[in-house]
Design a protein around this motif. Structure first.
Motif, PDB file in Angstrom:
ATOM      1  N   ALA A  15       0.845  -1.209   0.110  1.00 46.82           N
ATOM      2  CA  ALA A  15       0.008  -0.030  -0.188  1.00 46.82           C
ATOM      3  C   ALA A  15       1.018   1.171  -0.023  1.00 46.82           C
ATOM      4  N   TYR A  16       1.983   1.247   0.767  1.00 48.44           N
ATOM      5  CA  TYR A  16       2.862   2.241   0.793  1.00 48.44           C
ATOM      6  C   TYR A  16       3.466   2.598  -0.406  1.00 48.44           C
ATOM      7  N   SER A  17       4.071   1.593  -1.189  1.00 43.86           N
ATOM      8  CA  SER A  17       4.485   1.527  -2.423  1.00 43.86           C
ATOM      9  C   SER A  17       3.597   2.038  -3.439  1.00 43.86           C
ATOM     10  N   ALA A  18       2.411   1.625  -3.578  1.00 43.16           N
ATOM     11  CA  ALA A  18       1.276   2.190  -4.422  1.00 43.16           C
ATOM     12  C   ALA A  18       1.069   3.402  -4.256  1.00 43.16           C
ATOM     13  N   LYS A  19       1.000   4.182  -2.946  1.00 45.25           N
ATOM     14  CA  LYS A  19       0.819   5.535  -2.714  1.00 45.25           C
ATOM     15  C   LYS A  19       2.053   6.164  -3.196  1.00 45.25           C
ATOM     16  N   GLN A  21       3.336   5.813  -5.913  1.00 47.57           N
ATOM     17  CA  GLN A  21       3.445   5.701  -7.335  1.00 47.57           C
ATOM     18  C   GLN A  21       2.412   6.732  -7.657  1.00 47.57           C
ATOM     19  N   GLU A  22       1.161   6.565  -6.846  1.00 47.07           N
ATOM     20  CA  GLU A  22       0.093   7.463  -7.107  1.00 47.07           C
ATOM     21  C   GLU A  22       0.418   9.039  -6.943  1.00 47.07           C
ATOM     22  N   THR A  23       1.386   9.279  -6.204  1.00 41.83           N
ATOM     23  CA  THR A  23       1.901  10.632  -5.963  1.00 41.83           C
ATOM     24  C   THR A  23       2.708  11.231  -7.219  1.00 41.83           C
ATOM     25  N   TYR A  24       3.331   9.987  -8.018  1.00 42.32           N
ATOM     26  CA  TYR A  24       4.045  10.558  -9.393  1.00 42.32           C
ATOM     27  C   TYR A  24       2.920  10.636 -10.083  1.00 42.32           C
ATOM     28  N   ASN A  25       1.889   9.913 -10.207  1.00 42.88           N
ATOM     29  CA  ASN A  25       0.847   9.941 -11.316  1.00 42.88           C
ATOM     30  C   ASN A  25      -0.045  11.122 -11.034  1.00 42.88           C
ATOM     31  N   ASP A  26      -0.073  11.709  -9.761  1.00 45.58           N
ATOM     32  CA  ASP A  26      -1.003  13.039  -9.595  1.00 45.58           C
ATOM     33  C   ASP A  26      -0.156  14.357  -9.876  1.00 45.58           C
ATOM     34  N   LEU A  27       1.212  13.979 -10.191  1.00 41.87           N
ATOM     35  CA  LEU A  27       1.913  15.394 -10.682  1.00 41.87           C
ATOM     36  C   LEU A  27       1.508  15.988 -11.954  1.00 41.87           C
ATOM     37  N   ARG A  56       8.440  11.432  -3.492  1.00 45.24           N
ATOM     38  CA  ARG A  56       7.456  12.731  -3.138  1.00 45.24           C
ATOM     39  C   ARG A  56       8.292  13.824  -3.285  1.00 45.24           C
ATOM     40  N   SER A  57       7.259  14.902  -3.439  1.00 42.95           N
ATOM     41  CA  SER A  57       7.795  16.273  -3.558  1.00 42.95           C
ATOM     42  C   SER A  57       7.967  16.892  -2.216  1.00 42.95           C
TER      43      SER A  57
END
Length: 162
Positions: A15-19, A21-27, A56-57
């Protein structure tokens, strides 16, 4: 009991790993371009031995100069993965994060026109392992990004908060 704890730990790690990756996808796409440029340069550097993924940013700024021209600054962390350097991954589960290596602290600043990174001025990319980053290096990063060529009277890149 131990098997249950191991299962919960693995599920949490996934779940942490997927989160991340979602952060990158949200950029926004303009910031993704800077992250991709950074990872490409790391992959081409002989001294780098790991495959990295965006974690993360830390800081982002963006100045619109008009006529579709923007100056972007992005400070972020990359984290090493268990995959070989240069791996092209389609899913975060393919290359899970390593926890035995330090984060890579990266800053990139660049100019975009028509949503593409411009070569003039040359994009600035600086990455170093987080424990080795000094205050002097941070200052040099900031000064370099402030010195990028801007139109007369344009605000400096790091003066913007975004």
């Amino acid at each position: 009991m131990a098997a249950t704890l191991l299962l919960l730990f693995c599920a949490g790690a996934l779940a942490y790993s997927a989160k991340a990756q979602e952060t990158y996808n949200d950029l926004p796409d303009d910031y993704k371009q800077g992250v991709n440029l950074t990872i490409e340069q790391l992959n081409n550097h002989a001294g780098v031995h790991h495959h990295f993924r965006f974690l993360r940013s830390l800081e982002k700024s963006d100045i619109e100069s008009g006529f579709g021209v923007r100056y972007l600054y992005h400070h972020f962390y990359l984290k090493p993965t268990k995959c070989a350097k240069g791996t092209i991954e389609r899913s975060p589960q393919i290359c899970p994060f390593r926890n035995d290596r330090p984060l890579m602290d990266c800053a990139v600043c660049y100019k975009t026109a028509a949503d593409q990174i411009e070569t003039n001025p040359e994009p600035y990319v600086h990455c170093i392992q987080k424990p080795r980053l000094t205050e002097e290096m941070r200052t040099i990063r900031t000064q370099h990004c402030k010195k990028m060529s801007y139109n007369s009277g344009a605000p400096t890149l790091l003066a913007s908060t975004g």
